[in-house]
Motif scaffolding. Structure first.
Motif, short mmCIF file in Angstrom:
data_model
loop_
_atom_site.label_atom_id
_atom_site.label_comp_id
_atom_site.label_asym_id
_atom_site.label_seq_id
_atom_site.Cartn_x
_atom_site.Cartn_y
_atom_site.Cartn_z
N PRO A 9 21.65 -22.17 69.30
CA PRO A 9 21.07 -21.61 68.09
C PRO A 9 19.93 -20.65 68.42
O PRO A 9 19.21 -20.83 69.40
CB PRO A 9 20.57 -22.84 67.33
CG PRO A 9 20.43 -23.91 68.34
CD PRO A 9 21.43 -23.60 69.42
N GLY A 10 19.79 -19.64 67.57
CA GLY A 10 18.73 -18.67 67.76
C GLY A 10 17.37 -19.23 67.37
O GLY A 10 17.25 -20.38 66.91
N PHE A 15 13.68 -22.83 64.43
CA PHE A 15 12.50 -22.97 63.56
C PHE A 15 12.85 -23.77 62.31
O PHE A 15 12.13 -24.69 61.93
CB PHE A 15 11.94 -21.60 63.17
CG PHE A 15 10.97 -21.66 62.03
CD1 PHE A 15 9.68 -22.14 62.24
CD2 PHE A 15 11.34 -21.28 60.75
CE1 PHE A 15 8.77 -22.23 61.19
CE2 PHE A 15 10.44 -21.37 59.69
CZ PHE A 15 9.16 -21.84 59.91
N THR A 16 13.95 -23.40 61.63
CA THR A 16 14.31 -24.11 60.40
C THR A 16 14.67 -25.56 60.68
O THR A 16 14.38 -26.43 59.87
CB THR A 16 15.45 -23.40 59.66
OG1 THR A 16 16.59 -23.30 60.50
CG2 THR A 16 15.03 -22.02 59.17
N ALA A 17 15.27 -25.82 61.83
CA ALA A 17 15.59 -27.21 62.18
C ALA A 17 14.31 -28.01 62.42
O ALA A 17 14.19 -29.16 61.97
CB ALA A 17 16.49 -27.26 63.41
N ALA A 18 13.35 -27.42 63.11
CA ALA A 18 12.07 -28.10 63.36
C ALA A 18 11.32 -28.31 62.04
O ALA A 18 10.73 -29.38 61.81
CB ALA A 18 11.22 -27.30 64.34
N TYR A 19 11.35 -27.31 61.17
CA TYR A 19 10.69 -27.42 59.86
C TYR A 19 11.35 -28.51 59.03
O TYR A 19 10.66 -29.30 58.38
CB TYR A 19 10.74 -26.06 59.16
CG TYR A 19 9.99 -25.99 57.85
CD1 TYR A 19 8.73 -26.56 57.71
CD2 TYR A 19 10.54 -25.34 56.76
CE1 TYR A 19 8.04 -26.48 56.50
CE2 TYR A 19 9.86 -25.25 55.56
CZ TYR A 19 8.62 -25.83 55.44
OH TYR A 19 7.95 -25.75 54.24
N ALA A 20 12.67 -28.59 59.07
CA ALA A 20 13.38 -29.64 58.33
C ALA A 20 13.04 -31.02 58.89
O ALA A 20 12.90 -31.98 58.12
CB ALA A 20 14.89 -29.40 58.38
N THR A 21 12.88 -31.12 60.19
CA THR A 21 12.48 -32.40 60.79
C THR A 21 11.09 -32.80 60.32
O THR A 21 10.84 -33.96 59.98
CB THR A 21 12.52 -32.31 62.33
OG1 THR A 21 13.86 -31.98 62.73
CG2 THR A 21 12.11 -33.61 62.98
N GLY A 155 17.91 -18.24 53.30
CA GLY A 155 18.17 -17.13 54.23
C GLY A 155 19.15 -17.55 55.31
O GLY A 155 20.07 -16.80 55.66
N GLU A 156 18.98 -18.75 55.80
CA GLU A 156 19.90 -19.29 56.80
C GLU A 156 21.31 -19.43 56.22
O GLU A 156 22.29 -19.03 56.84
CB GLU A 156 19.36 -20.65 57.26
CG GLU A 156 20.08 -21.28 58.39
CD GLU A 156 19.43 -22.59 58.80
OE1 GLU A 156 19.49 -22.89 60.00
OE2 GLU A 156 18.88 -23.31 57.94
N HIS A 157 21.41 -19.97 55.00
CA HIS A 157 22.71 -20.15 54.35
C HIS A 157 23.36 -18.80 54.03
O HIS A 157 24.57 -18.63 54.23
CB HIS A 157 22.58 -20.95 53.06
CG HIS A 157 22.34 -22.40 53.27
ND1 HIS A 157 23.28 -23.26 53.78
CD2 HIS A 157 21.25 -23.17 53.05
CE1 HIS A 157 22.79 -24.48 53.85
NE2 HIS A 157 21.55 -24.45 53.42
N ALA A 169 31.25 -12.21 63.75
CA ALA A 169 30.99 -13.32 64.68
C ALA A 169 29.62 -13.93 64.42
O ALA A 169 28.72 -13.29 63.87
CB ALA A 169 31.05 -12.81 66.11
N ALA A 170 29.45 -15.17 64.83
CA ALA A 170 28.19 -15.88 64.65
C ALA A 170 27.12 -15.31 65.53
O ALA A 170 27.37 -14.75 66.57
CB ALA A 170 28.37 -17.37 64.95
#
Length: 170
Positions: A9-10, A15-21, A155-157, A169-170
């Motif tokens: 992941p970029g 960042f969004t994963a850490a923020y969600a945690t 934004g992620e979605h 592509a992703a």
């Protein structure tokens, strides 16, 4: 495709994963702390063992508001909030277009929460609650934070749905 063949992941997704945690932890903490003032209210109301504390009601309200807002932030991130599945079997580009439309609709609400939430916080900035004299900005600021967080997670979605719609592509 297994997880070993997927790209890392970029920075934005990390960042969004850490923020969600962090939000997960704050949600758990607010629920755990909410037990104290609510328990004090119950024991004070039904027994003579404790005096009737005034601050417990306002503390419970503050924690309850934050618990709801943090839960909605996580719900938007996980794609489980504000979803009405009219076409549950829609896949491919049609499903991506529907999801993109739904995300844009939620984005409108996010902008409203952020914009008017700032005004709402300004309104309560120098005010205090009547009973416990808590600063009201501590409750009011939940609305703009929620709105801005929804925008971040949307934004992620939106990026993912746009890639699925256009076939890039992703």
């Amino acid at each position: 495709m297994n997880s070993a063949s997927q790209p890392a992941p970029g920075a934005w997704r990390r960042f969004t994963a850490a923020y969600a945690t962090l939000l997960d932890w704050l949600l758990g903490l607010s629920v755990a702390i909410l037990v104290l003032p609510v328990s004090l209210q119950i024991f004070a109301r039904f027994t003579d063992l404790l005096p009737h504390y005034i601050w417990t009601e306002e503390m419970a309200r503050l924690l309850f508001v934050w618990m709801i807002m943090i839960g909605s932030m996580l719900g938007v991130r996980e794609g489980t909030h504000f979803i009405v599945d009219v076409f549950p079997s829609a896949t491919g580009r049609f499903g991506a277009a529907l999801n993109l439309f739904a995300s844009v609709a939620v984005l409108v609400f996010a902008i409203v929460f952020a914009w008017y939430g700032v005004e709402f916080t300004r309104f309560g900035w120098n005010r205090t609650s009547e009973l416990a004299e808590l600063p009201l900005w501590m409750i009011h600021i939940a609305w703009p934070i929620t709105g801005f967080t929804w925008i971040v997670f949307l934004g992620e979605h939106l990026a993912t749905q746009w890639r699925a719609l256009t076939g890039s592509a992703a």
